[in-house]
Design a protein around this motif. Structure first.
Motif, PDB file in Angstrom:
ATOM      1  N   SER A 232      33.068  44.206  33.646  1.00  0.00           N
ATOM      2  CA  SER A 232      34.253  44.697  32.935  1.00  0.00           C
ATOM      3  C   SER A 232      35.198  45.412  33.888  1.00  0.00           C
ATOM      4  CB  SER A 232      33.828  45.638  31.803  1.00  0.00           C
ATOM      5  OG  SER A 232      32.961  44.997  30.902  1.00  0.00           O
ATOM      6  N   LEU A 233      34.617  46.181  34.801  1.00  0.00           N
ATOM      7  CA  LEU A 233      35.421  46.923  35.773  1.00  0.00           C
ATOM      8  C   LEU A 233      36.201  45.974  36.670  1.00  0.00           C
ATOM      9  CD1 LEU A 233      35.831  49.938  36.532  1.00  0.00           C
ATOM     10  CD2 LEU A 233      34.099  49.621  38.289  1.00  0.00           C
ATOM     11  N   ASN A 234      35.545  44.902  37.119  1.00  0.00           N
ATOM     12  CA  ASN A 234      36.206  43.942  37.997  1.00  0.00           C
ATOM     13  C   ASN A 234      37.244  43.101  37.271  1.00  0.00           C
ATOM     14  OD1 ASN A 234      35.097  43.270  41.045  1.00  0.00           O
ATOM     15  ND2 ASN A 234      33.638  44.467  39.852  1.00  0.00           N
ATOM     16  N   LEU A 235      37.052  42.914  35.961  1.00  0.00           N
ATOM     17  CA  LEU A 235      38.005  42.112  35.194  1.00  0.00           C
ATOM     18  C   LEU A 235      39.276  42.883  34.859  1.00  0.00           C
ATOM     19  CD1 LEU A 235      35.643  40.226  32.696  1.00  0.00           C
ATOM     20  CD2 LEU A 235      36.952  39.227  34.588  1.00  0.00           C
ATOM     21  N   LEU A 236      39.207  44.198  34.862  1.00  0.00           N
ATOM     22  CA  LEU A 236      40.367  45.006  34.491  1.00  0.00           C
ATOM     23  C   LEU A 236      41.536  44.771  35.438  1.00  0.00           C
ATOM     24  CD1 LEU A 236      38.840  48.457  33.460  1.00  0.00           C
ATOM     25  CD2 LEU A 236      40.001  46.802  31.992  1.00  0.00           C
ATOM     26  N   SER A 237      41.308  45.041  36.716  1.00  0.00           N
ATOM     27  CA  SER A 237      42.368  44.866  37.704  1.00  0.00           C
ATOM     28  C   SER A 237      41.782  45.073  39.092  1.00  0.00           C
ATOM     29  CB  SER A 237      43.510  45.874  37.482  1.00  0.00           C
ATOM     30  OG  SER A 237      43.048  47.198  37.709  1.00  0.00           O
ATOM     31  N   VAL A 238      42.550  44.662  40.098  1.00  0.00           N
ATOM     32  CA  VAL A 238      42.143  44.909  41.484  1.00  0.00           C
ATOM     33  C   VAL A 238      42.090  46.414  41.737  1.00  0.00           C
ATOM     34  CG1 VAL A 238      42.717  44.518  43.904  1.00  0.00           C
ATOM     35  CG2 VAL A 238      43.161  42.730  42.217  1.00  0.00           C
ATOM     36  N   ARG A 239      43.056  47.139  41.132  1.00  0.00           N
ATOM     37  CA  ARG A 239      43.104  48.596  41.313  1.00  0.00           C
ATOM     38  C   ARG A 239      41.839  49.264  40.761  1.00  0.00           C
ATOM     39  NH1 ARG A 239      47.089  52.569  41.506  1.00  0.00           N
ATOM     40  NH2 ARG A 239      48.258  51.079  42.762  1.00  0.00           N
ATOM     41  N   SER A 240      41.331  48.775  39.617  1.00  0.00           N
ATOM     42  CA  SER A 240      40.135  49.385  39.032  1.00  0.00           C
ATOM     43  C   SER A 240      38.935  49.216  39.955  1.00  0.00           C
ATOM     44  CB  SER A 240      39.835  48.779  37.662  1.00  0.00           C
ATOM     45  OG  SER A 240      39.535  47.401  37.765  1.00  0.00           O
ATOM     46  N   PHE A 241      38.839  48.040  40.613  1.00  0.00           N
ATOM     47  CA  PHE A 241      37.786  47.861  41.608  1.00  0.00           C
ATOM     48  C   PHE A 241      37.950  48.874  42.741  1.00  0.00           C
ATOM     49  CE2 PHE A 241      37.480  46.212  45.970  1.00  0.00           C
ATOM     50  CZ  PHE A 241      36.095  46.200  46.122  1.00  0.00           C
TER      51      PHE A 241
ATOM     52  N   ALA B 227      36.638  33.284  38.100  1.00  0.00           N
ATOM     53  CA  ALA B 227      35.750  33.350  39.266  1.00  0.00           C
ATOM     54  C   ALA B 227      34.806  34.544  39.147  1.00  0.00           C
ATOM     55  CB  ALA B 227      36.567  33.441  40.554  1.00  0.00           C
ATOM     56  N   VAL B 228      35.313  35.670  38.604  1.00  0.00           N
ATOM     57  CA  VAL B 228      34.466  36.847  38.383  1.00  0.00           C
ATOM     58  C   VAL B 228      33.363  36.501  37.394  1.00  0.00           C
ATOM     59  CG1 VAL B 228      34.379  39.189  37.431  1.00  0.00           C
ATOM     60  CG2 VAL B 228      36.286  38.524  38.919  1.00  0.00           C
ATOM     61  N   ILE B 229      33.746  35.863  36.290  1.00  0.00           N
ATOM     62  CA  ILE B 229      32.769  35.513  35.247  1.00  0.00           C
ATOM     63  C   ILE B 229      31.734  34.527  35.792  1.00  0.00           C
ATOM     64  CG2 ILE B 229      32.482  34.349  33.028  1.00  0.00           C
ATOM     65  CD1 ILE B 229      35.241  35.516  32.253  1.00  0.00           C
ATOM     66  N   ALA B 230      32.201  33.524  36.561  1.00  0.00           N
ATOM     67  CA  ALA B 230      31.278  32.540  37.132  1.00  0.00           C
ATOM     68  C   ALA B 230      30.260  33.207  38.051  1.00  0.00           C
ATOM     69  CB  ALA B 230      32.054  31.472  37.892  1.00  0.00           C
ATOM     70  N   SER B 231      30.706  34.178  38.836  1.00  0.00           N
ATOM     71  CA  SER B 231      29.800  34.885  39.742  1.00  0.00           C
ATOM     72  C   SER B 231      28.818  35.758  38.973  1.00  0.00           C
ATOM     73  CB  SER B 231      30.604  35.737  40.734  1.00  0.00           C
ATOM     74  OG  SER B 231      31.427  34.926  41.547  1.00  0.00           O
ATOM     75  N   THR B 232      29.297  36.395  37.915  1.00  0.00           N
ATOM     76  CA  THR B 232      28.405  37.274  37.149  1.00  0.00           C
ATOM     77  C   THR B 232      27.355  36.477  36.386  1.00  0.00           C
ATOM     78  OG1 THR B 232      29.934  37.287  35.262  1.00  0.00           O
ATOM     79  CG2 THR B 232      30.155  39.060  36.857  1.00  0.00           C
ATOM     80  N   LEU B 233      27.682  35.244  35.998  1.00  0.00           N
ATOM     81  CA  LEU B 233      26.701  34.421  35.281  1.00  0.00           C
ATOM     82  C   LEU B 233      25.455  34.207  36.130  1.00  0.00           C
ATOM     83  CD1 LEU B 233      28.933  31.727  33.519  1.00  0.00           C
ATOM     84  CD2 LEU B 233      27.733  33.661  32.470  1.00  0.00           C
ATOM     85  N   VAL B 234      25.652  34.016  37.431  1.00  0.00           N
ATOM     86  CA  VAL B 234      24.503  33.865  38.331  1.00  0.00           C
ATOM     87  C   VAL B 234      23.726  35.178  38.402  1.00  0.00           C
ATOM     88  CG1 VAL B 234      23.784  33.300  40.685  1.00  0.00           C
ATOM     89  CG2 VAL B 234      25.743  32.130  39.672  1.00  0.00           C
ATOM     90  N   GLY B 235      24.459  36.295  38.412  1.00  0.00           N
ATOM     91  CA  GLY B 235      23.800  37.600  38.415  1.00  0.00           C
ATOM     92  C   GLY B 235      22.984  37.831  37.163  1.00  0.00           C
ATOM     93  N   TYR B 236      23.562  37.471  36.001  1.00  0.00           N
ATOM     94  CA  TYR B 236      22.816  37.594  34.740  1.00  0.00           C
ATOM     95  C   TYR B 236      21.565  36.724  34.767  1.00  0.00           C
ATOM     96  CZ  TYR B 236      27.002  39.811  32.779  1.00  0.00           C
ATOM     97  OH  TYR B 236      28.056  40.655  32.542  1.00  0.00           O
TER      98      TYR B 236
END
Length: 474
Positions: free
Chosen positions: A140-149, A336-345
Protein backbone atom coordinates in the motif's frame (compact mmCIF):
# COMPACT_ATOMS: atom_id res chain seq x y z
CA UNK A 1 5.63 23.73 -24.69
CA UNK A 2 9.19 22.42 -24.18
CA UNK A 3 9.93 18.87 -25.24
CA UNK A 4 10.42 16.53 -22.30
CA UNK A 5 13.42 14.30 -22.11
CA UNK A 6 13.00 10.54 -21.81
CA UNK A 7 13.90 10.83 -18.14
CA UNK A 8 11.18 13.45 -17.55
CA UNK A 9 8.57 11.50 -19.47
CA UNK A 10 9.07 8.25 -17.62
CA UNK A 11 9.78 9.49 -14.11
CA UNK A 12 8.33 12.05 -11.77
CA UNK A 13 11.28 13.60 -9.95
CA UNK A 14 9.57 13.54 -6.58
CA UNK A 15 12.36 12.08 -4.47
CA UNK A 16 14.29 14.79 -2.65
CA UNK A 17 18.03 14.86 -2.13
CA UNK A 18 17.47 14.12 1.56
CA UNK A 19 15.59 10.94 0.60
CA UNK A 20 18.47 9.68 -1.54
CA UNK A 21 21.05 10.72 1.05
CA UNK A 22 19.29 8.84 3.85
CA UNK A 23 18.60 5.85 1.60
CA UNK A 24 22.31 5.73 0.78
CA UNK A 25 23.23 6.21 4.43
CA UNK A 26 20.90 3.67 6.03
CA UNK A 27 20.08 1.35 3.15
CA UNK A 28 23.07 -0.85 3.88
CA UNK A 29 22.04 -1.40 7.52
CA UNK A 30 19.87 -4.48 7.94
CA UNK A 31 19.37 -7.70 9.85
CA UNK A 32 22.54 -8.97 8.17
CA UNK A 33 24.49 -6.56 10.37
CA UNK A 34 22.41 -6.67 13.54
CA UNK A 35 22.03 -10.47 13.61
CA UNK A 36 24.32 -11.93 10.93
CA UNK A 37 27.45 -10.41 12.46
CA UNK A 38 27.27 -12.95 15.29
CA UNK A 39 27.78 -15.84 12.84
CA UNK A 40 30.73 -14.05 11.23
CA UNK A 41 32.41 -13.45 14.59
CA UNK A 42 31.79 -17.04 15.70
CA UNK A 43 33.34 -18.48 12.53
CA UNK A 44 36.22 -16.00 12.15
CA UNK A 45 37.08 -14.87 15.68
CA UNK A 46 38.22 -11.40 16.80
CA UNK A 47 39.62 -10.75 13.33
CA UNK A 48 36.08 -10.55 11.97
CA UNK A 49 36.33 -6.78 11.65
CA UNK A 50 39.19 -7.29 9.15
CA UNK A 51 36.87 -9.50 7.09
CA UNK A 52 34.29 -6.69 7.15
CA UNK A 53 37.00 -4.24 6.09
CA UNK A 54 38.12 -6.34 3.10
CA UNK A 55 34.56 -6.95 1.98
CA UNK A 56 33.58 -3.33 2.51
CA UNK A 57 36.43 -2.07 0.33
CA UNK A 58 35.42 -4.48 -2.44
CA UNK A 59 31.74 -3.44 -2.32
CA UNK A 60 32.66 0.25 -2.13
CA UNK A 61 34.86 -0.05 -5.22
CA UNK A 62 32.05 -1.81 -7.11
CA UNK A 63 29.77 1.08 -6.19
CA UNK A 64 32.42 3.51 -7.39
CA UNK A 65 32.45 1.72 -10.75
CA UNK A 66 28.65 1.88 -10.88
CA UNK A 67 28.79 5.54 -9.86
CA UNK A 68 31.08 6.35 -12.79
CA UNK A 69 28.55 4.88 -15.23
CA UNK A 70 25.51 6.33 -13.49
CA UNK A 71 26.98 9.84 -13.39
CA UNK A 72 27.98 9.64 -17.06
CA UNK A 73 24.51 8.47 -18.15
CA UNK A 74 21.84 8.38 -15.40
CA UNK A 75 19.59 5.89 -17.18
CA UNK A 76 16.45 4.26 -15.88
CA UNK A 77 17.31 0.80 -14.60
CA UNK A 78 20.88 1.79 -13.74
CA UNK A 79 23.22 -1.22 -14.10
CA UNK A 80 20.64 -3.20 -16.12
CA UNK A 81 20.93 -0.65 -18.93
CA UNK A 82 24.71 -0.44 -18.64
CA UNK A 83 24.90 -4.23 -19.08
CA UNK A 84 22.69 -3.82 -22.15
CA UNK A 85 24.89 -1.04 -23.57
CA UNK A 86 28.06 -3.02 -22.94
CA UNK A 87 27.07 -6.56 -23.95
CA UNK A 88 23.73 -6.40 -25.72
CA UNK A 89 20.10 -7.14 -24.95
CA UNK A 90 20.75 -10.64 -23.60
CA UNK A 91 22.97 -9.22 -20.86
CA UNK A 92 20.41 -6.55 -19.98
CA UNK A 93 17.60 -9.10 -19.93
CA UNK A 94 19.53 -11.53 -17.70
CA UNK A 95 20.78 -8.84 -15.31
CA UNK A 96 17.34 -7.27 -14.92
CA UNK A 97 15.45 -10.50 -14.35
CA UNK A 98 18.15 -11.91 -12.03
CA UNK A 99 18.08 -8.81 -9.86
CA UNK A 100 14.27 -8.77 -9.87
CA UNK A 101 14.25 -12.44 -8.85
CA UNK A 102 16.70 -11.75 -6.04
CA UNK A 103 14.59 -8.93 -4.60
CA UNK A 104 11.18 -10.61 -4.78
CA UNK A 105 12.59 -13.63 -2.91
CA UNK A 106 14.21 -11.30 -0.36
CA UNK A 107 10.85 -9.53 0.06
CA UNK A 108 9.15 -12.84 0.88
CA UNK A 109 11.96 -13.85 3.23
CA UNK A 110 11.97 -10.52 5.08
CA UNK A 111 8.18 -10.67 5.44
CA UNK A 112 8.55 -14.07 7.12
CA UNK A 113 11.31 -12.74 9.42
CA UNK A 114 9.13 -9.76 10.31
CA UNK A 115 6.25 -12.14 11.03
CA UNK A 116 8.44 -14.22 13.34
CA UNK A 117 9.61 -11.14 15.25
CA UNK A 118 6.07 -9.82 15.68
CA UNK A 119 4.75 -13.30 16.57
CA UNK A 120 6.89 -13.20 19.74
CA UNK A 121 4.85 -10.17 20.83
CA UNK A 122 1.48 -11.40 19.54
CA UNK A 123 1.62 -15.21 19.83
CA UNK A 124 -2.12 -15.47 19.17
CA UNK A 125 -1.56 -14.63 15.48
CA UNK A 126 0.18 -17.14 13.17
CA UNK A 127 3.45 -16.08 11.54
CA UNK A 128 2.06 -16.39 7.99
CA UNK A 129 -0.85 -14.04 8.76
CA UNK A 130 1.43 -11.39 10.26
CA UNK A 131 3.80 -11.75 7.30
CA UNK A 132 0.96 -11.18 4.84
CA UNK A 133 -0.15 -8.15 6.88
CA UNK A 134 3.34 -6.62 6.64
CA UNK A 135 3.36 -7.29 2.90
CA UNK A 136 0.00 -5.57 2.45
CA UNK A 137 1.21 -2.58 4.49
CA UNK A 138 4.37 -2.13 2.40
CA UNK A 139 2.49 -2.74 -0.86
CA UNK A 140 0.00 0.00 0.00
CA UNK A 141 2.85 2.35 0.85
CA UNK A 142 4.55 1.76 -2.50
CA UNK A 143 1.29 2.19 -4.41
CA UNK A 144 0.56 5.59 -2.88
CA UNK A 145 3.36 7.54 -4.53
CA UNK A 146 7.10 7.69 -5.09
CA UNK A 147 7.22 10.31 -2.32
CA UNK A 148 5.56 7.92 0.17
CA UNK A 149 8.29 5.36 -0.52
CA UNK A 150 10.96 8.01 -0.04
CA UNK A 151 9.47 9.33 3.21
CA UNK A 152 9.07 5.85 4.68
CA UNK A 153 12.62 4.88 3.77
CA UNK A 154 13.89 8.20 5.11
CA UNK A 155 12.48 7.48 8.56
CA UNK A 156 13.32 3.77 8.50
CA UNK A 157 16.91 4.58 7.61
CA UNK A 158 16.99 7.37 10.21
CA UNK A 159 15.97 4.98 12.99
CA UNK A 160 18.64 2.47 11.93
CA UNK A 161 21.34 5.13 11.77
CA UNK A 162 20.40 6.50 15.21
CA UNK A 163 20.49 2.96 16.65
CA UNK A 164 23.98 2.34 15.22
CA UNK A 165 25.28 5.72 16.41
CA UNK A 166 23.94 5.09 19.93
CA UNK A 167 25.59 1.66 19.95
CA UNK A 168 28.92 3.11 18.78
CA UNK A 169 28.83 5.82 21.45
CA UNK A 170 27.88 3.49 24.31
CA UNK A 171 30.19 0.63 23.25
CA UNK A 172 33.00 3.11 22.56
CA UNK A 173 32.63 4.61 26.05
CA UNK A 174 32.64 1.09 27.52
CA UNK A 175 35.79 0.09 25.61
CA UNK A 176 37.55 3.29 26.72
CA UNK A 177 36.49 2.61 30.35
CA UNK A 178 34.42 5.77 30.51
CA UNK A 179 31.55 3.72 31.95
CA UNK A 180 31.66 2.17 35.43
CA UNK A 181 32.52 -1.53 35.91
CA UNK A 182 33.94 -1.86 32.40
CA UNK A 183 35.77 -5.13 31.76
CA UNK A 184 36.56 -4.39 28.12
CA UNK A 185 40.13 -5.10 27.08
CA UNK A 186 42.13 -5.08 23.88
CA UNK A 187 43.55 -8.38 25.08
CA UNK A 188 40.22 -9.90 24.00
CA UNK A 189 41.60 -9.67 20.46
CA UNK A 190 44.18 -12.37 21.17
CA UNK A 191 43.45 -14.08 24.50
CA UNK A 192 40.86 -16.63 23.31
CA UNK A 193 42.84 -18.70 20.83
CA UNK A 194 44.47 -15.79 18.99
CA UNK A 195 43.37 -13.22 16.43
CA UNK A 196 42.30 -15.96 13.99
CA UNK A 197 41.50 -18.94 16.23
CA UNK A 198 40.18 -21.00 13.31
CA UNK A 199 43.06 -20.13 11.00
CA UNK A 200 43.88 -17.15 8.78
CA UNK A 201 41.90 -18.75 5.96
CA UNK A 202 38.65 -17.82 7.69
CA UNK A 203 39.55 -14.18 7.05
CA UNK A 204 38.70 -14.72 3.38
CA UNK A 205 36.05 -17.45 3.59
CA UNK A 206 34.11 -15.07 5.82
CA UNK A 207 33.92 -12.61 2.90
CA UNK A 208 31.30 -14.87 1.29
CA UNK A 209 29.04 -14.45 4.34
CA UNK A 210 29.76 -10.76 4.94
CA UNK A 211 29.11 -9.64 1.36
CA UNK A 212 25.51 -10.87 1.67
CA UNK A 213 24.91 -8.43 4.53
CA UNK A 214 26.03 -5.48 2.39
CA UNK A 215 23.53 -5.91 -0.43
CA UNK A 216 21.29 -2.93 -1.04
CA UNK A 217 23.91 -0.19 -1.37
CA UNK A 218 23.20 -0.13 -5.12
CA UNK A 219 19.50 0.70 -4.62
CA UNK A 220 20.33 4.39 -4.20
CA UNK A 221 21.55 4.57 -7.82
CA UNK A 222 18.18 3.23 -9.02
CA UNK A 223 16.17 5.57 -6.79
CA UNK A 224 18.29 8.53 -7.91
CA UNK A 225 16.60 8.33 -11.34
CA UNK A 226 13.41 9.60 -9.66
CA UNK A 227 15.12 12.38 -7.72
CA UNK A 228 15.56 16.08 -8.33
CA UNK A 229 19.24 15.98 -9.27
CA UNK A 230 20.12 12.40 -10.31
CA UNK A 231 23.79 12.92 -11.22
CA UNK A 232 24.61 14.89 -8.06
CA UNK A 233 22.74 12.44 -5.83
CA UNK A 234 24.50 9.45 -7.37
CA UNK A 235 27.87 11.09 -6.79
CA UNK A 236 27.06 11.83 -3.14
CA UNK A 237 25.73 8.32 -2.50
CA UNK A 238 28.81 6.65 -3.98
CA UNK A 239 31.28 9.01 -2.31
CA UNK A 240 29.95 8.19 1.15
CA UNK A 241 29.64 4.41 0.78
CA UNK A 242 33.19 3.75 2.02
CA UNK A 243 32.68 5.87 5.14
CA UNK A 244 29.34 4.20 5.86
CA UNK A 245 30.80 0.72 5.65
CA UNK A 246 33.85 1.61 7.75
CA UNK A 247 31.71 3.14 10.50
CA UNK A 248 28.66 0.89 10.53
CA UNK A 249 30.31 -2.47 9.91
CA UNK A 250 34.03 -2.32 10.71
CA UNK A 251 33.98 -0.05 13.77
CA UNK A 252 30.88 -1.71 15.25
CA UNK A 253 32.38 -5.20 14.88
CA UNK A 254 35.70 -4.02 16.34
CA UNK A 255 33.99 -2.62 19.44
CA UNK A 256 32.00 -5.86 19.88
CA UNK A 257 35.10 -8.09 19.96
CA UNK A 258 36.98 -5.70 22.29
CA UNK A 259 34.07 -5.26 24.70
CA UNK A 260 33.96 -9.00 25.48
CA UNK A 261 35.66 -12.26 24.52
CA UNK A 262 34.52 -13.29 21.07
CA UNK A 263 33.46 -16.66 22.50
CA UNK A 264 30.62 -14.89 24.34
CA UNK A 265 28.97 -14.08 21.00
CA UNK A 266 26.35 -16.70 20.14
CA UNK A 267 25.56 -17.37 16.44
CA UNK A 268 21.95 -16.44 15.67
CA UNK A 269 21.69 -14.03 18.59
CA UNK A 270 22.41 -10.39 17.86
CA UNK A 271 25.99 -9.52 18.80
CA UNK A 272 24.70 -6.00 19.49
CA UNK A 273 22.26 -7.34 22.10
CA UNK A 274 25.03 -9.48 23.63
CA UNK A 275 27.26 -6.41 23.92
CA UNK A 276 24.53 -4.25 25.47
CA UNK A 277 23.81 -7.05 27.95
CA UNK A 278 27.52 -7.14 28.81
CA UNK A 279 27.55 -3.39 29.38
CA UNK A 280 24.39 -3.67 31.47
CA UNK A 281 21.92 -1.61 29.41
CA UNK A 282 18.39 -2.51 30.60
CA UNK A 283 15.84 -3.40 27.95
CA UNK A 284 18.51 -3.60 25.24
CA UNK A 285 17.07 -6.80 23.81
CA UNK A 286 13.64 -5.26 23.28
CA UNK A 287 15.08 -2.06 21.82
CA UNK A 288 17.27 -3.93 19.35
CA UNK A 289 14.38 -6.21 18.39
CA UNK A 290 12.33 -3.13 17.47
CA UNK A 291 15.25 -1.78 15.43
CA UNK A 292 15.64 -5.14 13.66
CA UNK A 293 11.91 -5.07 12.80
CA UNK A 294 12.38 -1.57 11.38
CA UNK A 295 15.30 -2.90 9.35
CA UNK A 296 13.08 -5.71 8.02
CA UNK A 297 10.35 -3.22 7.02
CA UNK A 298 13.01 -1.06 5.38
CA UNK A 299 14.22 -3.98 3.25
CA UNK A 300 10.60 -4.83 2.38
CA UNK A 301 9.98 -1.26 1.31
CA UNK A 302 13.17 -0.99 -0.74
CA UNK A 303 12.70 -4.46 -2.23
CA UNK A 304 9.21 -3.71 -3.53
CA UNK A 305 10.36 -0.38 -4.92
CA UNK A 306 13.42 -1.84 -6.66
CA UNK A 307 11.71 -4.92 -8.10
CA UNK A 308 8.79 -2.88 -9.49
CA UNK A 309 11.12 -0.38 -11.18
CA UNK A 310 13.11 -3.18 -12.77
CA UNK A 311 9.88 -4.71 -14.12
CA UNK A 312 8.91 -1.34 -15.58
CA UNK A 313 12.32 -1.03 -17.24
CA UNK A 314 12.18 -4.55 -18.66
CA UNK A 315 8.66 -3.87 -19.91
CA UNK A 316 9.69 -0.66 -21.68
CA UNK A 317 12.31 -2.74 -23.55
CA UNK A 318 9.79 -5.38 -24.58
CA UNK A 319 11.25 -7.95 -22.18
CA UNK A 320 8.23 -8.09 -19.87
CA UNK A 321 4.48 -7.60 -20.53
CA UNK A 322 3.78 -4.07 -21.82
CA UNK A 323 1.18 -3.34 -19.14
CA UNK A 324 3.89 -3.43 -16.45
CA UNK A 325 5.32 -0.15 -17.71
CA UNK A 326 2.06 1.74 -17.17
CA UNK A 327 2.27 4.41 -14.49
CA UNK A 328 -0.38 5.97 -12.32
CA UNK A 329 -1.01 9.71 -12.19
CA UNK A 330 1.46 9.87 -9.31
CA UNK A 331 4.21 8.25 -11.39
CA UNK A 332 4.02 4.81 -9.75
CA UNK A 333 4.23 1.67 -11.93
CA UNK A 334 1.28 0.25 -9.99
CA UNK A 335 0.86 -2.97 -11.97
CA UNK A 336 4.60 -3.70 -11.67
CA UNK A 337 4.36 -3.18 -7.89
CA UNK A 338 1.41 -5.58 -7.67
CA UNK A 339 3.15 -8.16 -9.89
CA UNK A 340 6.22 -8.08 -7.65
CA UNK A 341 4.20 -8.34 -4.45
CA UNK A 342 2.31 -11.38 -5.78
CA UNK A 343 5.59 -13.29 -5.79
CA UNK A 344 6.24 -12.07 -2.25
CA UNK A 345 2.80 -13.25 -1.12
CA UNK A 346 3.42 -16.62 -2.77
CA UNK A 347 6.77 -16.90 -0.98
CA UNK A 348 5.09 -16.27 2.39
CA UNK A 349 2.53 -19.01 1.70
CA UNK A 350 5.25 -21.39 0.49
CA UNK A 351 7.26 -20.67 3.66
CA UNK A 352 4.25 -21.68 5.74
CA UNK A 353 3.48 -24.85 3.75
CA UNK A 354 6.91 -26.09 2.63
CA UNK A 355 9.56 -24.26 4.71
CA UNK A 356 12.30 -26.89 4.37
CA UNK A 357 11.82 -27.80 0.71
CA UNK A 358 10.36 -25.32 -1.79
CA UNK A 359 11.05 -22.18 0.26
CA UNK A 360 14.59 -23.33 1.04
CA UNK A 361 15.16 -23.94 -2.66
CA UNK A 362 13.97 -20.41 -3.49
CA UNK A 363 16.33 -18.91 -0.93
CA UNK A 364 19.28 -20.97 -2.13
CA UNK A 365 18.59 -20.26 -5.79
CA UNK A 366 18.78 -16.50 -5.17
CA UNK A 367 21.83 -16.71 -2.90
CA UNK A 368 24.56 -15.91 -5.44
CA UNK A 369 22.41 -13.93 -7.88
CA UNK A 370 23.53 -10.50 -6.73
CA UNK A 371 27.16 -11.63 -7.12
CA UNK A 372 26.39 -12.22 -10.81
CA UNK A 373 24.98 -8.68 -10.87
CA UNK A 374 28.11 -7.28 -9.20
CA UNK A 375 30.26 -9.12 -11.75
CA UNK A 376 28.21 -7.62 -14.59
CA UNK A 377 28.66 -4.12 -13.10
CA UNK A 378 32.43 -4.63 -13.12
CA UNK A 379 32.53 -6.00 -16.67
CA UNK A 380 30.24 -3.23 -17.95
CA UNK A 381 32.45 -0.51 -16.50
CA UNK A 382 35.54 -2.07 -18.07
CA UNK A 383 33.80 -2.26 -21.44
CA UNK A 384 32.15 1.19 -21.47
CA UNK A 385 34.98 3.28 -19.98
CA UNK A 386 36.85 3.85 -23.25
CA UNK A 387 33.70 4.75 -25.17
CA UNK A 388 32.50 7.31 -22.66
CA UNK A 389 35.99 8.72 -22.21
CA UNK A 390 36.17 9.25 -25.97
CA UNK A 391 32.71 10.88 -25.95
CA UNK A 392 33.70 13.15 -23.05
CA UNK A 393 30.73 12.14 -20.88
CA UNK A 394 32.71 10.98 -17.83
CA UNK A 395 31.99 13.24 -14.86
CA UNK A 396 32.94 10.90 -12.03
CA UNK A 397 35.90 8.59 -12.53
CA UNK A 398 36.77 5.21 -11.08
CA UNK A 399 40.18 5.18 -9.42
CA UNK A 400 43.19 3.38 -10.93
CA UNK A 401 41.54 2.32 -14.16
CA UNK A 402 41.95 -0.37 -15.44
CA UNK A 403 44.00 -2.12 -12.75
CA UNK A 404 41.75 -1.58 -9.73
CA UNK A 405 38.59 -2.50 -11.70
CA UNK A 406 40.34 -5.67 -12.90
CA UNK A 407 41.34 -6.50 -9.33
CA UNK A 408 37.77 -5.98 -8.10
CA UNK A 409 36.43 -8.15 -10.93
CA UNK A 410 38.88 -10.89 -9.96
CA UNK A 411 37.75 -10.55 -6.33
CA UNK A 412 34.10 -11.14 -7.24
CA UNK A 413 35.09 -14.19 -9.29
CA UNK A 414 37.14 -15.41 -6.30
CA UNK A 415 34.07 -15.15 -4.05
CA UNK A 416 32.08 -17.24 -6.54
CA UNK A 417 34.89 -19.81 -6.66
CA UNK A 418 35.03 -19.92 -2.86
CA UNK A 419 31.31 -20.69 -2.83
CA UNK A 420 31.96 -23.56 -5.23
CA UNK A 421 34.58 -25.12 -2.94
CA UNK A 422 32.65 -24.48 0.29
CA UNK A 423 30.36 -27.45 0.92
CA UNK A 424 27.89 -25.27 2.86
CA UNK A 425 27.50 -22.74 0.04
CA UNK A 426 28.00 -24.91 -3.04
CA UNK A 427 24.32 -25.81 -3.31
CA UNK A 428 23.32 -22.13 -3.23
CA UNK A 429 25.75 -21.37 -6.06
CA UNK A 430 24.54 -24.28 -8.19
CA UNK A 431 20.89 -23.35 -7.72
CA UNK A 432 21.68 -19.71 -8.55
CA UNK A 433 23.39 -20.88 -11.75
CA UNK A 434 20.24 -22.89 -12.49
CA UNK A 435 18.17 -19.71 -12.09
CA UNK A 436 20.54 -17.93 -14.51
CA UNK A 437 20.19 -20.76 -17.04
CA UNK A 438 16.39 -20.61 -16.83
CA UNK A 439 16.45 -16.84 -17.46
CA UNK A 440 18.83 -17.16 -20.43
CA UNK A 441 16.67 -19.94 -21.87
CA UNK A 442 13.62 -17.70 -21.47
CA UNK A 443 15.42 -14.97 -23.40
CA UNK A 444 16.24 -17.41 -26.22
CA UNK A 445 12.60 -18.52 -26.38
CA UNK A 446 11.43 -14.89 -26.38
CA UNK A 447 13.79 -13.97 -29.19
CA UNK A 448 12.73 -17.02 -31.22
CA UNK A 449 9.05 -16.18 -30.78
CA UNK A 450 9.67 -12.53 -31.65
CA UNK A 451 11.69 -13.45 -34.75
CA UNK A 452 8.99 -15.86 -35.88
CA UNK A 453 6.29 -13.23 -35.34
CA UNK A 454 8.26 -10.62 -37.29
CA UNK A 455 8.87 -13.07 -40.14
CA UNK A 456 5.18 -13.91 -40.26
CA UNK A 457 4.30 -10.19 -40.34
CA UNK A 458 6.72 -9.61 -43.24
CA UNK A 459 5.20 -12.53 -45.15
CA UNK A 460 1.68 -11.17 -44.68
CA UNK A 461 2.73 -7.71 -45.84
CA UNK A 462 4.54 -9.14 -48.84
CA UNK A 463 1.51 -11.15 -49.86
CA UNK A 464 -0.97 -8.24 -49.76
CA UNK A 465 0.06 -6.47 -53.02
CA UNK A 466 -0.11 -9.75 -54.93
CA UNK A 467 -3.59 -10.41 -53.65
CA UNK A 468 -4.68 -6.93 -54.64
CA UNK A 469 -3.28 -7.35 -58.18
CA UNK A 470 -4.93 -10.72 -58.53
CA UNK A 471 -8.27 -9.20 -57.47
CA UNK A 472 -7.99 -6.32 -59.97
CA UNK A 473 -7.11 -8.75 -62.76
CA UNK A 474 -10.23 -10.77 -62.11
Amino acid sequence: MPIQTEHEQRFKNTLKTRHISMLALGGVIGAGLFVGSSAVIASTGPGAFITYLITGIMVALIMRMLGEMAAAKPLKGSFVEYARLAFGNAAGFATGWLYWYFWVIVVGFEAVVGGQITHDWIPELPVWLISLGLMILMTSLNLLSVRSFGEAEYWFAGIKVVAIVVFLLVAGAYVLHLLPHSTASFSNLTSQGGFFPHGAGTLFTGVVTVIFSMTGVEVATIAAAESEHPTENIRKAVNTVMVRILVFFVLATFLIVVAQPWTDVVPGKSAFVTTFDKIGIPGSGTMLTIVILVAVLSVLNAGLYTSSRLLAVLSSNGEAPAWMAQRSKRGVPSLAVIASTLVGYAAVVIAALWPDTVFLFLLNSSGAVFLFVYLMICLSQLKLRKTWEREGTLKFRMWGHPWIPLLVTASVIAVLVSMAVDADKRLSLLQSILALMVILTSYAVLMFARSRSQRRTREIRASRPKAAISHRTL
